[in-house]
Design an enzyme around this catalytic site. Sequence first.
Site, PDB file in Angstrom:
ATOM      1  N   LYS A 117       0.764  -1.106  -0.361  1.00  0.00           N
ATOM      2  CA  LYS A 117      -0.070  -0.004  -0.045  1.00  0.00           C
ATOM      3  C   LYS A 117       0.920   1.139   0.066  1.00  0.00           C
ATOM      4  O   LYS A 117       1.677   1.260   0.697  1.00  0.00           O
ATOM      5  CB  LYS A 117      -0.811   0.435   0.968  1.00  0.00           C
ATOM      6  CG  LYS A 117      -1.755   1.298   0.916  1.00  0.00           C
ATOM      7  CD  LYS A 117      -3.526   0.760   0.068  1.00  0.00           C
ATOM      8  CE  LYS A 117      -4.271  -0.498   0.936  1.00  0.00           C
ATOM      9  NZ  LYS A 117      -5.412  -0.554   0.036  1.00  0.00           N
TER      10      LYS A 117
HETATM   11  P1  NAD Z   1     -13.156   7.733  -1.935  1.00  0.00           P
HETATM   12  O1  NAD Z   1     -11.974   8.644  -2.089  1.00  0.00           O
HETATM   13  O2  NAD Z   1     -13.475   7.414  -3.396  1.00  0.00           O
HETATM   14  O3  NAD Z   1     -14.679   8.160  -1.391  1.00  0.00           O
HETATM   15  C1  NAD Z   1     -13.729   7.637  -0.224  1.00  0.00           C
HETATM   16  C2  NAD Z   1     -15.791   8.609   0.372  1.00  0.00           C
HETATM   17  O4  NAD Z   1     -15.981   8.526   1.959  1.00  0.00           O
HETATM   18  C3  NAD Z   1     -16.037  10.022  -0.041  1.00  0.00           C
HETATM   19  O5  NAD Z   1     -17.664  10.238  -0.807  1.00  0.00           O
HETATM   20  C4  NAD Z   1     -16.161  10.995   0.931  1.00  0.00           C
HETATM   21  O6  NAD Z   1     -15.915  12.076   0.804  1.00  0.00           O
HETATM   22  C5  NAD Z   1     -16.406  10.233   2.363  1.00  0.00           C
HETATM   23  N1  NAD Z   1     -15.818  10.374   3.155  1.00  0.00           N
HETATM   24  C6  NAD Z   1     -14.741  10.337   3.539  1.00  0.00           C
HETATM   25  N2  NAD Z   1     -13.671  10.643   5.340  1.00  0.00           N
HETATM   26  C7  NAD Z   1     -15.476  10.348   5.581  1.00  0.00           C
HETATM   27  C8  NAD Z   1     -15.957  10.228   6.560  1.00  0.00           C
HETATM   28  N3  NAD Z   1     -14.953  10.981   7.966  1.00  0.00           N
HETATM   29  N4  NAD Z   1     -17.244  10.397   7.339  1.00  0.00           N
HETATM   30  C9  NAD Z   1     -18.166  10.558   6.177  1.00  0.00           C
HETATM   31  N5  NAD Z   1     -17.724   9.988   4.268  1.00  0.00           N
HETATM   32  C10 NAD Z   1     -16.700  10.699   4.406  1.00  0.00           C
HETATM   33  O7  NAD Z   1     -12.533   6.394  -1.638  1.00  0.00           O
HETATM   34  P2  NAD Z   1     -12.400   4.721  -1.916  1.00  0.00           P
HETATM   35  O8  NAD Z   1     -11.764   4.451  -3.329  1.00  0.00           O
HETATM   36  O9  NAD Z   1     -14.081   4.907  -2.450  1.00  0.00           O
HETATM   37  O10 NAD Z   1     -12.278   3.937  -0.687  1.00  0.00           O
HETATM   38  C11 NAD Z   1     -13.069   3.843   0.512  1.00  0.00           C
HETATM   39  C12 NAD Z   1     -12.551   3.074   1.021  1.00  0.00           C
HETATM   40  O11 NAD Z   1     -12.389   1.829   0.691  1.00  0.00           O
HETATM   41  C13 NAD Z   1     -11.183   3.451   1.670  1.00  0.00           C
HETATM   42  O12 NAD Z   1     -10.698   2.747   2.736  1.00  0.00           O
HETATM   43  C14 NAD Z   1      -9.999   2.515   0.242  1.00  0.00           C
HETATM   44  O13 NAD Z   1      -9.089   2.228   0.865  1.00  0.00           O
HETATM   45  C15 NAD Z   1     -11.164   1.468   1.019  1.00  0.00           C
HETATM   46  N6  NAD Z   1     -10.828   0.172  -0.329  1.00  0.00           N
HETATM   47  C16 NAD Z   1     -11.039   0.972  -1.862  1.00  0.00           C
HETATM   48  C17 NAD Z   1     -10.722   0.210  -3.166  1.00  0.00           C
HETATM   49  C18 NAD Z   1     -11.251   0.645  -4.601  1.00  0.00           C
HETATM   50  O14 NAD Z   1     -11.234  -0.017  -5.005  1.00  0.00           O
HETATM   51  N7  NAD Z   1     -10.725   2.171  -4.338  1.00  0.00           N
HETATM   52  C19 NAD Z   1     -10.820  -1.228  -2.639  1.00  0.00           C
HETATM   53  C20 NAD Z   1     -11.450  -1.723  -1.569  1.00  0.00           C
HETATM   54  C21 NAD Z   1     -11.563  -0.898  -0.332  1.00  0.00           C
END
Ligand code: NAD
Length: 442
Positions: A117
């Site tokens: 990561k």
């Molecule tokens: P992203 O940045 O695209 O979206 C994050 C969302 O969460 C946004 O809408 C943001 O406004 C919101 N957010 C952030 N902090 C917040 C809070 N404290 N309260 C409420 N809303 C909040 O990120 P993503 O890629 O969707 O990733 C989200 C999570 O999923 C992370 O933990 C990431 O590690 C995990 N993840 C992502 C992927 C991927 O393919 N992108 C795969 C597996 C896991």
Amino acid sequence: MRTSGEQIWRNEKQKIEEVALKLQLENNIINEFTHFKRDFGFVIRLERDNGDIEHIEGWRVQHVNPYDTGRRPYKGGFMRGMSVSRELCRAKAAWMTWKCALIGPMEEERIPFGGAKGGLRCNPRHYSLREKRQQMEKVAKAINPIIGIAKDSLGPDAAVDAEDIRAFVTAYAELNQDKGIPCGAIATGKPLENCGGGCPGRLLATGRGMHYTYEALKKLLSSFAHLPKKPRALVQGFGNVGSAYVALAESFGITIVGVSDVLGGVYNASGIDAKELAEHNAKTGSVINFSEAETLKNGEFLHAPCDILVLAATEAVLTGANADGVQALIVLEGANGPTLPEAQQNLSERGIIVIPDILANAGGVTVSYFEWCQDMQGIFWTEKQINQLLKNYMIGGAKRTIRFAEEFNTDLRTGAYLAAFAHCAPAVRKKHGWTKSPQSLF
Ligand code: NAD
């Protein structure tokens, strides 16, 4: 106050030790799992649009690769955020190791990657598109010495999108053009448009994988029997993961009653139209002020009535202080590490089932694996084939989790860790030529 990356990494090491004890793994393996192969820090100098130079810290952590690096890479996302730190990258890299070791359709067939990561500590909302692309070009230059298509391959994570990945791959290809090797597999989650080299289905893969996991568990576990036929889901986070989950919910028989982002939440007990909400979000940059729902503050959002609470925002959002108010029957972890150990204990004591991150959100890395295979082999699948493969991989992970949770009489999170360790420990021994201790169960 936000839980620090240091605390999250400490929690992870404790979890590793707890699970290793159940399997009676020897110290060599425990030390391997609680350390990492490489922990690489760097600084980029970003030229801001106003001419200022900004120094931004970043990291790339490679945790454990049970296979031969050079044949099978470390794999893991790259993120932006103010909470990004060396220790957060370590914890998230370890979760990638466990996901890869857990997910796969058959006993011997798992995602053949180690866990990694990386990220930049910065506020993603502060930069123009030009600045974001330049960040990724500079990251490619900074980590070039430690990555490679069969060494360490990136993907998108929080606040990193497909166009960021395109900028990264283009920069990497320019840096390495004299080596004469195709560079597509250096990162997955590439865009499909304009010959970006992406894989059909990758954009929705994490959300789709969450639905497949839920369906598999519902079929196999009697504890899911008390869920209504059409459950109501509350979704925290509307980024890559949350918006994909919401977009697919109706087709999986789930009603979305609430969605939030960093600015606040919206709630409608009779259901929210996913398409209209996505349009509103695209127009305004947030889900708040959506006309068909009432507005909720982030503090109260997690406590709104629902059957499934989907955590798809960020780490450490359910804590000892707020877990008590959760009304859901199921917590589905789309984000990595959203539930702190004290919250998990509270939920378990109240009979709320947590579908853990390393199982639930592994659809992203699974389809990243398919994209990596496509790039390495030059053979391509259709979206229908990708989704079917994804389903088989997620069902395999779900079955394995249940088997270990039942055998050791424990919760699904611990079951998923046990299944991952049972695969990883023998592979690591084999790689290093270590003999198994007579006590070890795997
Ligand atoms: P992203 O940045 O695209 O979206 C994050 C969302 O969460 C946004 O809408 C943001 O406004 C919101 N957010 C952030 N902090 C917040 C809070 N404290 N309260 C409420 N809303 C909040 O990120 P993503 O890629 O969707 O990733 C989200 C999570 O999923 C992370 O933990 C990431 O590690 C995990 N993840 C992502 C992927 C991927 O393919 N992108 C795969 C597996 C896991």
